[in-house]
Scaffold this active site. Structure first.
Site, PDB file in Angstrom:
ATOM      1  N   VAL A 144      -0.232  -1.744  -3.867  1.00 38.83           N
ATOM      2  CA  VAL A 144       0.196  -2.221  -5.185  1.00 38.83           C
ATOM      3  C   VAL A 144       0.334  -3.745  -5.240  1.00 38.83           C
ATOM      4  CG1 VAL A 144       1.316  -0.041  -5.799  1.00 38.83           C
ATOM      5  CG2 VAL A 144       2.659  -1.810  -4.634  1.00 38.83           C
ATOM      6  N   LYS A 145       0.449  -4.373  -4.087  1.00 40.93           N
ATOM      7  CA  LYS A 145       0.588  -5.841  -3.980  1.00 40.93           C
ATOM      8  C   LYS A 145       1.575  -6.382  -5.011  1.00 40.93           C
ATOM      9  CE  LYS A 145      -3.880  -6.760  -1.734  1.00 40.93           C
ATOM     10  NZ  LYS A 145      -4.473  -5.411  -1.738  1.00 40.93           N
ATOM     11  N   ARG A 146       2.721  -5.746  -5.151  1.00 40.74           N
ATOM     12  CA  ARG A 146       3.739  -6.223  -6.066  1.00 40.74           C
ATOM     13  C   ARG A 146       4.567  -7.319  -5.390  1.00 40.74           C
ATOM     14  NH1 ARG A 146       0.515  -3.365  -8.990  1.00 40.74           N
ATOM     15  NH2 ARG A 146       1.338  -1.698 -10.307  1.00 40.74           N
TER      16      ARG A 146
END
Lengths: 328, 328
Positions: free
Chosen positions: B104-106
Site C-alpha cells: 500500500v506504500k502508505r
C-alpha cells in the site's frame, strides 16, 4: 486545473481549503447515535456518520471556500463503507461547486503510480468503456521514488486537466529527519545499479533534501503549465516558515498547499512567506480548526453540538479574515 | 508476525512471494468475456474479472508459497468495486493459509498514519465495537515523513502482531534520484522550525540517503523484535544489488522484501547479497513473472490462456528452484 482553483480563490477572496478529516471523535453525539441506531456500531454506521457530518459542513461553508481536502486515511480506516463515504463526499462537493484536493499521498514505481493516478484523477479503460473511479481534481503525491513515480501522475493530469501537490516539506514534527538532511546538489545515481560515490563531493553545493525535491517539482511543473502557475504544486507545512521561504523562492510558478495552520500550530503571520507578490501562490488548509470548531473556544461557548455546521462556518470566516489581514 | 512468515518460508523452502497485481491486460480473454457479460464493461465487471483471475492463481500456487503481495493500486484503479475485490482477495488468501503483504506504500503525519495502520493492520473502534477493515498481515510504508509517520504503524503492529516493510531503496529506474543522494550522517533538524545548516559539515561522514533510512529502520525495528528478526522490515529492489549489500549489512535483523526479480530485470545470482548467513533475511517478490506466466516464454508454448493458473504454478516452481540454486 490550477487556473480554475486560482479563479475560485480570487472570486471568493479566500486562499483557504477546508480539510475534511472526519475523525469519529469530532462527530457530534446526535449524529453518531442516529447512524449507529440505523446501521449499528459497524463500518457502515461509521461511514454514515461521516457522510452526514461532512454534508453539514459542506452545506454551511461551500459559498465561502474554493476547495476542500478530504484526507482519505480517515475514510480508508472504515474499510469499503468508509471509502464509499469518501467517494460520496467527493461527488457531493462537486455538486456544490467545490474543487476537491484528494489528500492521498500516493506514490509508487511508474506503472503503479499510473494506476493510482487513473484511480484518483483519470479514467480507467475497461473493454471499450472509460470510467472515472474517484474523480478528484487534485491529489497529493509522495516523491520518495523519484521522477518515474511522479511523471505518471503528470501524464494523467495533462490528459484530464487535473493537478497534483507533491510533498516537499511536511508539517509534522519528524519531517526534518530526512527532508532537512543536508545533501549534495549533484544528481543521484539513476538506473546504474551502482553506487555513485561522488568524486570531489566536498566541492559541490549543499542544500537540504527538501530543496532538492523543490527544484525537481519546479522542473516537473514546467511540463504542465496552466497560465502563470503549474498544475504540479507542492506541499510545504505552515509549521516551518523558514523552509517555506526557501521553497517559495525555488519554485516561483508552483502553487503551495500549506497544511499546519491552526491546530498544528502555524499562525497567519507565518504564512506571508508562502505567498508571491501577486497575492497568489499558496492555499492554506485547516482541518480540525474548521470541522471540530464547535468543540473549541471561542466557538464552543456559542454553539451547541447540534450547531456544529454553523460553528464551522464561523471558523471559516474567521480563518479567511485572519489570513487576509495578517498573511499579506 | 515475522516469525510466522519465517516459519512458512522454511516449511515450504520458498523465500518467495507472489505479487497479485492483476492488470487487466494480464487477464485471459475468457475471464474478461464472462465478467463483462455478467456485469458489463464497468468497474464491477473489471473487479469480478480480477477476483476470478486471482482465485485461479491462488488455488494453483498456495501449497508452494508462504505469502502473497497484492498491490492495492491495481484494485484502487477500479474504485469501490476494485477495492472490494482487493478485500475479497485478502480474505481468500487467508482461507488458503497464505500470509498477506499489503503493498500500500502508505505514510503520513503521525495521527493520519495511525488511521492507515488501523485500516490495513489493526482494528478501528466504532462505539463499543472493534472491527478489522482490511486485515492484512504486513503493509509497506513510505518513510519520507520521518519517525512520527512510521511509529504509528509500529504501535499498531505491536498491538496486533503484524509487521511492516519500510521503503529503503526501491526497484524503479528513478529510485536513485533522491534515495542515492549523498547526505550528511548528522541528524536532520527536528521540530525546530529552523534550518539547521550544519556547521563544519564537511567533516561529518557522508552516505547515500537510503543508508540513513536503513539505519532508522534498524532503530525502529528494535522496538518490535519477534525472535531474531524484527516486525519492521525493509524494501530493497533486486535491481540494485550493491545497495542491497550495503542495506543487508546495516540492518542485520531486518527482513528485506525484494521486488524487481524477473520482469524488472533482477536475477537470482543478484539476490545472494540480500540473504543472511542463516539462509534467512529476505523474501523475493515476482508479480508479472508469475501471474502473467502464460503470456511469456517458455510457458506460453505449453499453456493456453485457459490454463493460466497452471502456467503460474510452473513459474512459481521454477522461481523457487532458481532462487534455491542460485541465490545462496
Amino acid at each position: 486545473m490550477i487556473s480554475k482553483l486560482i479563479d475560485a480563490i480570487v472570486n471568493k477572496k479566500a486562499p483557504v481549503v477546508a480539510g475534511l478529516d472526519p475523525n469519529l471523535k469530532f462527530i457530534p453525539e446526535h449524529i453518531l447515535k442516529e447512524a449507529y441506531g440505523e446501521r449499528g456500531e459497524t463500518l457502515e454506521g461509521a461511514a454514515d456518520a461521516i457522510l452526514k457530518f461532512n454534508k453539514g459542513i459542506i452545506d454551511a461553508t461551500c459559498d465561502l471556500i474554493p476547495a476542500v481536502k478530504p484526507q482519505i486515511a480517515m475514510y480508508e480506516q472504515f474499510g469499503i463503507p468508509g471509502l464509499m463515504a469518501y467517494k460520496d463526499t467527493v461527488d457531493y462537493c462537486h455538486e456544490k461547486g467545490l474543487i476537491v484536493i484528494a489528500d492521498v499521498k500516493r506514490g509508487d514505481i511508474g506503472s503503479t503510480s499510473e494506476s493510482y493516478a487513473l484511480a484518483h484523477l483519470g479514467k480507467v479503460k475497461i473493454g471499450n468503456s472509460k470510467v472515472s473511479p474517484f474523480d478528484a481534481d487534485f491529489a497529493t503525491v509522495n516523491p520518495y521514488l523519484g521522477t518515474d513515480g511522479v511523471k505518471s501522475f503528470i501524464d494523467v493530469c495533462n490528459e484530464n486537466d487535473r493537478g497534483i501537490f507533491v510533498l516537499v516539506k511536511t508539517s509534522n514534527p519528524s519531517s526534518g529527519e530526512f527532508q532537512d538532511r543536508m545533501v549534495y546538489e549533484g544528481e543521484g545515481s539513476e538506473d546504474t545499479g551502482e553506487l555513485d560515490k561522488l568524486e570531489g563531493a566536498e566541492e559541490t553545493a549543499q542544500s537540504p533534501l527538501f530543496e532538492v525535491v523543490a527544484k525537481k517539482v519546479r522542473e516537473w511543473g514546467e511540463t504542465s503549465m496552466d497560465g502563470t502557475y503549474s498544475n504540479v504544486g507542492a506541499v510545504v507545512g505552515a509549521t516551518y516558515p523558514s523552509q517555506g521561504e526557501a521553497a517559495r523562492k525555488l519554485m516561483p510558478n508552483t502553487y503551495i498547499l500549506v497544511p499546519g495552520y491552526g491546530a498544528q500550530g502555524g499562525k497567519a503571520s507565518d504564512l506571508k512567506v508562502f505567498f508571491n507578490k501577486d497575492g497568489l501562490g499558496a492555499i492554506v488548509n485547516s482541518s480540525r480548526g474548521i470541522i471540530a470548531a464547535y468543540t473549541k473556544e471561542p466557538y464552543s461557548e456559542r454553539f451547541k453540538p447540534e450547531d456544529f455546521a454553523e460553528a464551522s462556518r464561523e471558523a471559516v470566516k474567521d480563518m479567511i479574515k485572519d489570513i487576509n489581514e495578517n498573511a499579506f
